[in-house]
Write a protein that holds these residues in place. Sequence first.
Motif, short mmCIF file in Angstrom:
data_model
loop_
_atom_site.label_atom_id
_atom_site.label_comp_id
_atom_site.label_asym_id
_atom_site.label_seq_id
_atom_site.Cartn_x
_atom_site.Cartn_y
_atom_site.Cartn_z
N ASN A 21 0.80 -1.22 0.00
CA ASN A 21 0.00 0.00 0.00
C ASN A 21 0.84 1.27 0.00
OD1 ASN A 21 -2.49 -1.24 -0.26
ND2 ASN A 21 -2.62 -1.66 1.94
N TRP A 22 2.10 1.18 0.38
CA TRP A 22 3.04 2.29 0.13
C TRP A 22 3.01 2.62 -1.36
CZ3 TRP A 22 7.50 4.62 2.78
CH2 TRP A 22 8.42 5.23 1.92
N GLN A 23 3.15 1.59 -2.19
CA GLN A 23 3.16 1.80 -3.63
C GLN A 23 1.79 2.27 -4.13
OE1 GLN A 23 5.33 -0.18 -7.30
NE2 GLN A 23 4.04 -1.66 -6.25
N ALA A 24 0.72 1.74 -3.57
CA ALA A 24 -0.62 2.16 -3.99
C ALA A 24 -0.83 3.64 -3.73
CB ALA A 24 -1.68 1.34 -3.24
N MET A 25 -0.39 4.13 -2.58
CA MET A 25 -0.49 5.56 -2.29
C MET A 25 0.35 6.37 -3.27
SD MET A 25 -0.32 5.73 1.86
CE MET A 25 -0.94 4.35 2.83
N ALA A 26 1.53 5.86 -3.61
CA ALA A 26 2.41 6.57 -4.54
C ALA A 26 1.75 6.72 -5.90
CB ALA A 26 3.74 5.84 -4.66
N HIS A 27 0.97 5.72 -6.31
CA HIS A 27 0.33 5.75 -7.63
C HIS A 27 -0.99 6.53 -7.63
CE1 HIS A 27 3.16 3.28 -9.73
NE2 HIS A 27 2.96 2.21 -8.98
N ALA A 28 -1.58 6.75 -6.47
CA ALA A 28 -2.83 7.51 -6.40
C ALA A 28 -2.50 9.00 -6.38
CB ALA A 28 -3.61 7.11 -5.15
N GLU A 29 -2.93 9.70 -7.39
CA GLU A 29 -2.55 11.11 -7.56
C GLU A 29 -3.14 12.03 -6.51
OE1 GLU A 29 -6.37 10.31 -9.26
OE2 GLU A 29 -4.42 9.35 -9.63
N ASN A 30 -4.15 11.55 -5.78
CA ASN A 30 -4.78 12.39 -4.75
C ASN A 30 -4.39 11.95 -3.34
OD1 ASN A 30 -6.19 9.99 -4.73
ND2 ASN A 30 -8.23 10.93 -4.77
N ALA A 31 -3.33 11.15 -3.23
CA ALA A 31 -2.87 10.66 -1.93
C ALA A 31 -1.40 11.00 -1.73
CB ALA A 31 -3.08 9.16 -1.82
#
Length: 368
Positions: A21-31
């Motif tokens: 989820n570190w990576q998921a946050m990095a890929h989410a432009e609003n996070a």
Amino acid sequence: MTNDRKCRWGILGSAGIAQKNWQAMAHAENAELVAVASRDQAKAREFIERCAAQVPLAQAPDAVGGYDELLARDDVDAIYLPLPTGLRTEWALKVAQAGKHLLCEKPCGTSLEEVERMVEACERAGVQFMDGVMFMHSDRLAKVREVMEDERTIGDLRRIATQFSFWAPEDFLTQNIRMHSDLEPHGCLGDLGWYAIRFILWAMKYQEPKAVTGRLLNASGRSDSPHPVPTEFSGELLFDGVSASFYCSFLTEHQQFAHLSGSKGNLRIDDFVLPYFGNRLGFVSSNARFDCEVCDFRMERREAHHQVDEYASSHSTAQETKLFRTFSGLVLKGETDPHWPQITLLTQRLMMACMESAQKQGKEITID
């Protein structure tokens, strides 16, 4: 004019799933991840260094030594909580009391009462509650629903069958937290069965079943575990006109299928939880036809393949990224969506009812 506001995240606990989820946050432009907390600041720092070596962020998050310190920060809007289930309730309540939005790993509590307390605390604080089931945010589900409702592929739904399992090596069975009853008392039912129950509920549009049954097929625990935990479990959910089964196990090698059967055909997903590697997610529908001409008996397969353009993981289109994008969007809009805590409560309720049935040798439990 573009809106560059971001939901500011903190991770409370450095569990392995938090690395994904570190990576998921990095890929989410609003996070934006701003802090990671562990009871030991050195462990938080190690977590950050390990993740940043593979997925560097524009600005490294702070390593925080202590969960209370993370919750006291005014630059954190939302908390991702991956602590073990047995420790989760205390900190979920503190997250809500601190006025932070809560993304909670599953199973969310050791009992229905615990999860009710979490949801009520979030409601009082006016913050969003959501569990961490990633497949709920995949575009594939909308495509599955489209095919389910086209009136020709499945017809009237009659049966749902699901399985999520993996073969756990010896070190898992003797050392992992999922084998300790104080930390993860529901074992494979909480770790894997939660997904199967959730998919069944999704397919049924969150209709409550009339009754459930559960069977504890195997159980064991770490040497320091007060009680054994489920390592192999099966359950049945009985709806009006539809029956559904699930099997979850730490003793059976990788399978994660969902199968929907109806009056006209069937549909199967071979990877409904963790999509197989690639840039498209798919499923197969079948409208097999049987022909008989005197001595010639013939079964024709008649399958159709359906796909959506979506990466399996580690991408801006992946389901875990969409989870954080959806949650962050709610935070930034200043809105809370009651749908998410409602389906968490229903999933927890049915999981606990299946466990109750298993403890009563498979007795049918009525859902009131």
